[in-house]
Write a protein that holds these residues in place. Structure first.
Motif, PDB file in Angstrom:
ATOM      1  N   LEU A  68       1.069  -1.336   0.250  1.00 51.21           N
ATOM      2  CA  LEU A  68       0.246   0.101  -0.030  1.00 51.21           C
ATOM      3  C   LEU A  68       1.084   1.133  -0.193  1.00 51.21           C
ATOM      4  O   LEU A  68       2.027   1.217   0.911  1.00 51.21           O
ATOM      5  CB  LEU A  68      -1.296  -0.070   0.972  1.00 51.21           C
ATOM      6  N   ASP A 116      -2.616   5.588  -1.982  1.00 54.69           N
ATOM      7  CA  ASP A 116      -3.299   4.501  -1.627  1.00 54.69           C
ATOM      8  C   ASP A 116      -4.325   4.999  -0.650  1.00 54.69           C
ATOM      9  O   ASP A 116      -5.240   5.225  -0.340  1.00 54.69           O
ATOM     10  CB  ASP A 116      -3.634   3.320  -1.487  1.00 54.69           C
ATOM     11  N   HIS A 322      -8.724   6.879   3.119  1.00 53.24           N
ATOM     12  CA  HIS A 322      -8.089   6.018   1.860  1.00 53.24           C
ATOM     13  C   HIS A 322      -8.441   6.335   0.678  1.00 53.24           C
ATOM     14  O   HIS A 322      -9.197   7.064   0.744  1.00 53.24           O
ATOM     15  CB  HIS A 322      -8.794   4.885   1.454  1.00 53.24           C
TER      16      HIS A 322
END
Length: 358
Positions: A68, A116, A322
């Motif tokens: 991520l 992300d 996110h």
């Protein structure tokens, strides 16, 4: 931060400066971009994170089998409020909103930069009335393991005074640890001898890092070279030796009225026999008393043993969002279940009362 930046080329660094109407700096934010690997999560969080990852990958919400890409406002390696600094006269709620907008603008303007998720860390309870402004930008707050803080009594002039202030069973435990560790030889790490010791220190640090619940990034111990050069005696770095072999090390920085404990390394096979980690905690306290600082920030992890030497928990909150709105909603549901690891708070001093004791 320059030392960390120099020795961690795998991390992206940038900084945001807000300018007031007089063209003077009004606020500053330190940003790092790291690759976060789900596999680094351990212990009680591992199963929950794996479920979230599997679910996200099926819906193509998370990158498959890839780390991520995480943007962090704060110090990746140190607990506490080290990400945002504001001038006293500024409206802090407005400033944090401006910083948040600047972060988004920077990411959106850099087309080659793929982020992300965004993480702003670590806010104390006193700062939440400011940090909660982040909710307007779809950030979700959640509690993490607390920073363990020891308030150094101004009446302590040496370690003996500290021990005398403890209840009998804790004083006995401390003296036993000091006795078990008496065979250890403790040496100061200097610019002259650091090169010879770094390889063994790095191996010991790795043993500690692999036991952590998770790591945002791996610390490069070569950073110690620059920290010792920059801060000199204000940067505490000691190695613990047994029969001409390094079996542990401790690090920390003396800053204003506090001693911030940083990374340690421990040979776990010898830790119980020689009370290596406990000895380090008492050495931090001894240094703090000698330097006449008011607090020791022991950081997260090992909360119970730190409380047994007198540290109390300082709650910390981080804010996460996110980039994808659907994923962010799912993330909110997951974060509502995340709680700091429970531990039994100890009350080692004579003037303390455990309200749960009868």
């Amino acid at each position: 931060m320059k030392s960390i930046e120099k020795n961690h080329p795998e991390i992206g660094f940038f900084y945001i400066i807000l300018i007031d109407k007089n063209s003077k700096p009004a606020a500053f934010a330190s940003i790092q971009i790291v690759d976060f690997y789900f596999e680094t999560v351990q212990n009680e969080l591992k199963s929950q994170v794996q479920k979230l990852r599997n679910f996200g990958e099926k819906l193509h919400l998370f990158p498959k089998k890839k780390p991520l890409k995480l943007l962090i406002c704060g110090n990746t390696f140190v607990s506490g409020e080290h990400g945002i600094f504001m001038e006293q006269h500024q409206d802090k709620k407005i400033s944090i909103k401006k910083i948040t907008k600047a972060i988004l603008r920077y990411v959106n303007d850099n087309k080659n930069l793929t982020i992300d998720a965004f993480l702003l860390k670590d806010f104390t309870n006193e700062s939440l009335f400011i940090a909660d402004e982040l909710k307007d930008y779809n950030y979700h707050p959640f509690s993490i393991e607390p920073n363990m803080v020891l308030n150094v009594d101004e009446n302590w002039t040496n370690l003996a005074d500290y021990l005398a202030s403890m209840k009998t069973k804790f004083r006995v435990k401390a003296k036993k640890a000091l006795q078990l560790s008496s065979e250890l030889v403790i040496k100061d790490v200097t610019q002259e001898n650091i090169e010879d010791q770094l390889p063994e220190m790095a191996a010991l640090y790795k043993k500690v890092a692999t036991k952590a619940s998770f790591n945002l990034a791996n610390f490069n111990l070569a950073t110690y070279r620059d920290l010792k050069k920059s801060f000199g005696d204000a940067y505490v770095l000691k190695t613990y030796w047994l029969q001409n072999k390094i079996v542990g090390f401790m690090s920390g920085i003396l800053h204003k009225n506090s001693l911030d404990a940083h990374f340690v390394g421990i040979d776990y096979e010898l830790n119980r026999t020689y009370a290596i980690y406990q000895r380090m905690l008492y050495d931090y306290i001894d240094i703090a008393i000698e330097k006449k600082v008011k607090t020791i920030n022991f950081g997260r992890t090992a909360s119970e043993i730190k409380s047994s030497v007198g540290a109390t928990p300082q709650d910390l909150t981080v804010y996460l969002r996110h980039k994808k709105s659907i994923t962010n909603r799912i993330l909110k549901l997951f974060l509502q279940r995340v709680q700091p690891t429970a531990f039994q708070q100890k009350f080692p001093f004579k003037n303390e009362t455990n309200l749960h004791e009868k």
